[in-house]
Design a protein around this motif. Sequence first.
Motif, short mmCIF file in Angstrom:
data_model
loop_
_atom_site.label_atom_id
_atom_site.label_comp_id
_atom_site.label_asym_id
_atom_site.label_seq_id
_atom_site.Cartn_x
_atom_site.Cartn_y
_atom_site.Cartn_z
N ASN A 142 -10.22 13.83 10.56
CA ASN A 142 -10.86 13.33 9.61
C ASN A 142 -11.48 13.81 8.29
OD1 ASN A 142 -10.66 10.73 10.84
ND2 ASN A 142 -12.42 11.19 12.22
N SER A 143 -11.66 15.26 8.43
CA SER A 143 -11.72 16.11 7.34
C SER A 143 -11.74 17.14 8.28
CB SER A 143 -13.61 16.29 6.86
OG SER A 143 -14.74 17.21 8.02
N LYS A 160 -12.83 21.80 6.94
CA LYS A 160 -14.44 22.86 6.41
C LYS A 160 -13.49 23.97 6.59
CE LYS A 160 -17.98 23.73 7.14
NZ LYS A 160 -19.89 22.87 8.08
N LYS A 206 -13.01 24.19 9.97
CA LYS A 206 -13.63 23.55 11.45
C LYS A 206 -13.42 22.03 10.98
CE LYS A 206 -17.82 20.67 10.68
NZ LYS A 206 -19.26 20.69 9.88
N GLU A 264 -13.09 17.72 12.35
CA GLU A 264 -14.31 16.57 12.27
C GLU A 264 -12.84 15.60 12.92
OE1 GLU A 264 -17.83 16.29 9.93
OE2 GLU A 264 -16.13 15.24 9.75
N THR A 265 -12.58 15.48 14.21
CA THR A 265 -11.40 14.59 15.55
C THR A 265 -12.28 14.13 16.10
OG1 THR A 265 -9.80 14.38 16.18
CG2 THR A 265 -11.13 17.01 16.45
N ASN A 279 -13.38 12.76 19.88
CA ASN A 279 -13.34 12.83 21.59
C ASN A 279 -13.02 11.76 22.43
OD1 ASN A 279 -14.53 14.99 22.85
ND2 ASN A 279 -16.06 13.80 22.87
N SER A 338 -21.73 9.89 18.69
CA SER A 338 -22.15 11.75 18.78
C SER A 338 -20.67 11.62 20.30
CB SER A 338 -22.91 12.35 18.89
OG SER A 338 -23.44 11.81 20.20
N ALA A 385 -16.90 11.32 18.63
CA ALA A 385 -16.97 12.46 17.87
C ALA A 385 -16.89 13.90 18.23
CB ALA A 385 -17.96 12.42 16.58
N GLU A 434 -16.70 17.56 16.92
CA GLU A 434 -16.15 19.24 15.87
C GLU A 434 -15.30 20.54 16.81
OE1 GLU A 434 -19.80 20.26 13.84
OE2 GLU A 434 -19.60 18.09 12.78
#
Lengths: 487, 487
Positions: A54-55, A57, B57, B59-60, B62, B76, B79, B81
Motif C-alpha cells: 500500500n505504500s 517509505k 518500510k 505497508e501491507t 496481515n 490494526s 495491517a 508494517e
Amino acid sequence: MTGPILAKDLSHHLSEEAKSRQASTLKLAFKHFSDPRIVSLGGGLPLPDLFPFNSLKVETLNPPFSRGIDVFPESSDEALEVVVAKSRAQIEHDHDIPLETALQYGSSAGNTQIVEFLREHTRIIHSPKYQDWDIVMSVGNTQAWDSTLRTFTTRGDVIFAEQFTFSSAAETVHANGVKIFPVPTDLEGIDAEAFAEILANWEGPIPKLLYTIPTGQNPTGGTMPAERRKKVYDLACKYDFIIVEDEPYYFLQMHEYKFGATAADLPPVPSHDEFLKSLVPSYLSLDTEGRVLRLDSFSKVLAPGSRLGWIVGQERLIERFLRQHEVTIQVASGFSQAILNGMLHRWGQEGYLDWLIQLRRNYTLKRNVALDAVKKYVPSEVADWIAPSAGMFFWIQLDASKHPDYEKLGRDPAAVEMQIYERGIEDGVLMIPGHWFVIEDERAAKPPSREGRQFMYFRGTFASVKPEALDKGLNIFGDLIKKEYQL
Amino acid sequence: MTGPILAKDLSHHLSEEAKSRQASTLKLAFKHFSDPRIVSLGGGLPLPDLFPFNSLKVETLNPPFSRGIDVFPESSDEALEVVVAKSRAQIEHDHDIPLETALQYGSSAGNTQIVEFLREHTRIIHSPKYQDWDIVMSVGNTQAWDSTLRTFTTRGDVIFAEQFTFSSAAETVHANGVKIFPVPTDLEGIDAEAFAEILANWEGPIPKLLYTIPTGQNPTGGTMPAERRKKVYDLACKYDFIIVEDEPYYFLQMHEYKFGATAADLPPVPSHDEFLKSLVPSYLSLDTEGRVLRLDSFSKVLAPGSRLGWIVGQERLIERFLRQHEVTIQVASGFSQAILNGMLHRWGQEGYLDWLIQLRRNYTLKRNVALDAVKKYVPSEVADWIAPSAGMFFWIQLDASKHPDYEKLGRDPAAVEMQIYERGIEDGVLMIPGHWFVIEDERAAKPPSREGRQFMYFRGTFASVKPEALDKGLNIFGDLIKKEYQL
C-alpha cells in the motif's frame, strides 16, 4: 546553414541475433490498451488492487550533506523521508512513480520519471554532441555488458580490451565465445600510440568493439587523460569500431594526492560548476558519430543492490537493446525504480551533485590513507605505483625478475605472484594477484616483455576498508615484500 | 536397502556456452574476505556506510486476509508494517535481510533468507522426489527462459513447445537462433498420444528441451490434467529431453465453473491441506530423474515489478545457471529481496498459503463473470470454448471456414481473424488474434487441418478487467461475431 549533428548508421555492426530481433506482435495491440473507448481484453496483467503493497517509505538524507554522507541524520533538516504511495491520486511528489505503476509490467526502457532524471543527468554531465541519443535501463553494468556483446558479436568474433581488465568482464566475453585482443595499457590507461600501430598493421576485419574502463580502471586504478581519450576516439572513427565505456567508477574521481593530507587539507567544497569542470571528459562527451556506448550504474555511487543501470548511445542501437531486454530481463525492479526515483527527484539534480561531491571527498580520504601506507611500507627499490585519481583500486607493480626465487619458479611472474599472495594470506593480508586480470593475446605465442624485465602486479582496494585496517594491511604487505626480496 | 534418489547426469545436454563457463578466479579469494585474521584489500565493494538508505518500510496486509486481498486494512489486526533496518543489530525480525547486506554485492544465488523461504515453499508445494535439487534466483520468468535457452541450446537447434504459445517466449527462442517444433495441443494442453507418435517417428537427434506452460496456458487458458503430465514426463525419460515448465499462473488455479455463480456460491475457505491437495501436480513433483526445470515467479502472485523469480532443478544444472548469472544479471534487486523476504517471513509459509487461497477466490469470481458473458453473448453455433481452470485467459475457437468472407480472404483463417480483430476495435472491444500465438512448423510445408475445418482463435483475459467492463466487452464481441457470421 548546418543541421543538427546526427549519429552515423552503424547497423552493419549488429550481430545476427540483434538483427533478427522482432518487436513483439502483441505490442501492436498495446496502443489500444489505454483507449477509453475500447474494452481491452488484451493484456495479461494482474490488477494492481492485488499487489500487497500500500505504500513504501525509505529514510534517507537531505542535501546538501554538509556533514558528509556516511552519517546518520541528527536533525530534521538532515533527514529525508521518501514515501511512495500506491495510487497516482495519493503520491506526495509530482515525479513519484506510484506503486500501481512501478510494480506493474511496463516498458523495458524504464519508467518515464526516472528515465527523465537520468536523461537530464546525462545532459548535465556529458552534454552529448549529437542529437539522436537515447537511454535504456539495464540491471547493472555486468548485464549491460553481456547485453552489448549479444547485440554486436557472434561466437568466434574478436574484440579489443585493455591488457589488464576486470576478470568478470573478460569471463562474460569468453562465455559468449568471443576472444579478446589485449590493447597495450600503462598506468594511465590505453597507450594510444601503440594501439594506433596495432590497428595500422591489423590483418583481417577490425574488431567491432573496444571494451574499456577509462576512469579508475579495474584493476590498475588508472584514469585516461582527456588527450588519450581523444586519440582513441579518433582511432574508433578511422577504423570504424564502437567504444564501450564501462564507467561505474566515473564519480569516484578524487582530489589530488598529497602525502599525509587529512580531511583538514581537502580543498573547500566546490561549486557545482567547478565540480563539473573538474571531471575528466567521458568518451560519450567526445562522441560526434554515435559510436560510443556508455554503461552507467548506481552500484558504486548509491548501492550495488539497486541493480539499476543504464546504457547511453545512439537511438538506433539503443532500440536494439530495448528489443533484447523485452524478451530477457524486461526491466529493473519496480521497487528499485520507485525508491531511487523518489529519492533522486526529491534531491533534484543539484542535490545529486551535492552527493557526488561528498562522495569524492570520502574516497579521497580513503585513497590518501592507502597511498600513505604504500609509501611508508612498500619498498620502492622493487615496487612501483601511482596514486590513482579515481576508482576503488591501487595497483602495485613489482619486478619479478629481481625476486630471489625467480629462476626456481621457472621465470614465471605469475608463479612468483602466487607465492607472495599465499604468504600474504598466512601473514594476514590479502592482495589480489595481477595475473588474474591479464588478457593473454590468444593469437600471439608469448606476451612481449618490456626492457627484458618481467613485471608482476597486485591489486588492492581502499573502498571497503577502514583507515586503521588499511594501514595495518599494507604494513604487513610491505614487510612481506621486504622479506621476499631480502631487503 | 535403497539410498536416496539422485538426479541423472544430464550434462550432455549443456550448450557450448554453458560448458565453457568458468567460476570467477576472483571468487578463489572470496573465502578469505570474511576471515577476521586477514586484512582483505581484495574485494571492490563500496562501504555500506555510504548507502543512503537507513531503513525501509512497506505497508501491507496481515494474514489470514479474511476480508479478501484487494482491500485496504481497516484495523490494526489487518495491517502489517514491514520495517527492514540497515544493520544486523537493528533488524526487527530474525529473518530480515539487513539493508547493508541486501544492497551490497552478494551471491547470484540470492540472499540466504529468501532462498530458504523459497526452498521451504517448494518443499510444501512440490515435494521433489529426488534429493539433489536446488534453487537459483532469476529476475523473472522471461529472463529465466532466456537463461535456460543459453544453458542448453546453440544457434540452429530445435526445441519443442505447445503449438500455441506465449509469443514473447517464442520470440526469445527465435532471437537465440533456435527453431520451435510445435507439439499438438488441445484445450487441455499437450496431446500426449500425438506427441508420442511424433517422437517415435522423429528423424535425427531429439530436441533437448520441451517448453511448456502446463497450468493456465498462455494463450489457451488450458491446464494439463495429471495423467497427461505423467505421460509427457515418461516421454521425456524415454527420449531423454528436459521439460521446462514455465509456471507463472500455477497459483491461479480456480474453483470449478458454474454459470451464474457469485461470491456467495464459492466453496468455504479450505484448510491448507485441502488447498494443497486441490492443486494439479507439477512436472517438478513427478520428476525422479532431475529432468524438469521449473520457472517460478512472484509476478502474477504478488507483483510483476518485483522482478524476482526462481528456477528449480537438479544441482548440477542449477550450478550452470549460477555461473551464467554471475556474469550477466548477477541477482535480483536487493530492494525486491529485502521487501519480499521481510513480508513473506512475517506472513510465514501458512500466511502465504492464506494469500494464495484468497487469490484463487478472487480469480474464480473474475473468470466466472467472463465465462458467463461468453455463454450469454457468443453464439455457440460457430464458437467453442472451455472454462479455464487456471490462469488469466480464455480462448475462443471459431470455425473460419463458415465465415462468409472465407473464400474472399483467400481461405486464410489469419486474415479472417484480423478482419474481426480490427472490426472489434472499431466497435469498442479488443481481443487478441490467435494466430499471433501459433507456432508454425518451420520444417513442414503446411500446418495440418483438422477434419477439413479451418479454425481461428481469440484470446481474452479477465485478469485486469473489472466485472462490468468484462460483461460489456464480451457483449460487443458476441454481437460482432453474430454480425460477421450473419446469425
